[in-house]
Design a protein around this motif. Structure first.
Motif, short mmCIF file in Angstrom:
data_model
loop_
_atom_site.label_atom_id
_atom_site.label_comp_id
_atom_site.label_asym_id
_atom_site.label_seq_id
_atom_site.Cartn_x
_atom_site.Cartn_y
_atom_site.Cartn_z
N GLU A 79 0.83 -1.20 0.00
CA GLU A 79 0.00 0.00 0.00
C GLU A 79 0.86 1.25 0.00
O GLU A 79 1.84 1.35 0.73
CB GLU A 79 -0.90 -0.01 1.24
N LEU A 80 0.47 2.22 -0.84
CA LEU A 80 1.10 3.54 -0.85
C LEU A 80 0.02 4.57 -0.54
O LEU A 80 -1.04 4.55 -1.17
CB LEU A 80 1.73 3.85 -2.21
N ARG A 81 0.28 5.47 0.40
CA ARG A 81 -0.71 6.46 0.81
C ARG A 81 -0.32 7.84 0.29
O ARG A 81 0.85 8.21 0.29
CB ARG A 81 -0.85 6.49 2.32
N PHE A 82 -1.35 8.60 -0.08
CA PHE A 82 -1.18 9.95 -0.62
C PHE A 82 -2.16 10.89 0.05
O PHE A 82 -3.11 10.46 0.69
CB PHE A 82 -1.49 9.97 -2.13
N THR A 83 -1.93 12.19 -0.18
CA THR A 83 -2.93 13.20 0.14
C THR A 83 -3.26 13.90 -1.17
O THR A 83 -2.42 13.93 -2.09
CB THR A 83 -2.41 14.23 1.16
N PRO A 84 -4.45 14.48 -1.30
CA PRO A 84 -4.81 15.13 -2.57
C PRO A 84 -3.92 16.32 -2.92
O PRO A 84 -3.75 16.65 -4.09
CB PRO A 84 -6.26 15.59 -2.36
N GLN A 85 -3.32 16.98 -1.92
CA GLN A 85 -2.50 18.16 -2.18
C GLN A 85 -1.02 17.79 -2.29
O GLN A 85 -0.16 18.52 -1.81
CB GLN A 85 -2.66 19.20 -1.06
N ILE A 86 -0.69 16.72 -2.98
CA ILE A 86 0.70 16.25 -3.07
C ILE A 86 1.52 17.15 -3.98
O ILE A 86 1.04 17.61 -5.02
CB ILE A 86 0.74 14.77 -3.53
N GLU A 87 2.73 17.43 -3.58
CA GLU A 87 3.65 18.23 -4.39
C GLU A 87 4.18 17.38 -5.55
O GLU A 87 4.19 16.15 -5.48
CB GLU A 87 4.83 18.70 -3.52
#
Length: 158
Positions: A79-87
């Motif tokens: 699993e890889l986690r992100f946030t919508p505001q990723i640079e």
């Protein structure tokens, strides 16, 4: 896979290094020929009489067995986690991590944590990632938005 001296049959149906049929030969003669050519004698099946055996270059049989075992194992799910505001730089780093995992043969679950009205933004991010990873993996599931996260699973290309 039974190799060399572990073959207990009296006679074997022998196939040469280049795939030529050498006929039914005694096991001792087949082993002597294998030693002379510096190759391994590998029995492919003990279910028939005489058992079919092949002359394979040394080490190739072990490599084939290892790859067979690797193919039989189910891919791990990472699993890889992100946030919508990723640079952009962070996006590239995560994308490279996903590529490495897919090339290694593991499936990847991409998860974006969302809050409030970030659903469309998260879906767009996952669609972009799936498009960028098309060369090393294919999508197993559609983008699923549920509760506080959006997720998509990508399986490695075989």
């Amino acid at each position: 896979m039974i190799m060399n001296e572990k073959i207990k049959a009296l006679e074997v149906q022998l196939t040469g290094v280049d795939g030529e049929d050498l006929g039914v030969v005694s096991t001792t003669a087949a082993l002597a020929l294998a030693k002379k050519l510096k190759v391994d004698l590998v029995c492919t099946s003990m279910m028939s009489s005489p058992p079919p055996c092949r002359l394979i270059r040394a080490g190739a049989a072990k490599q084939a067995a290892q790859q067979e075992r690797k193919r039989e194992q189910a891919p791990k799910l990472k699993e890889l986690r992100f946030t919508p505001q990723i640079e952009d730089h962070d996006y590239e780093t995560k994308k490279q991590q996903a590529e490495r995992m897919l090339i290694a043969g593991d499936a990847v679950l991409l998860v974006v944590r969302i809050q409030g009205k970030e659903g469309p933004q998260a879906k767009a991010l996952l669609e972009r990632l799936v498009g960028d990873l098309k060369t090393v993996g294919n999508r197993k599931t559609a983008v699923q938005i549920s509760g506080k996260q959006a997720a998509v699973q990508i399986d490695p290309l075989l």
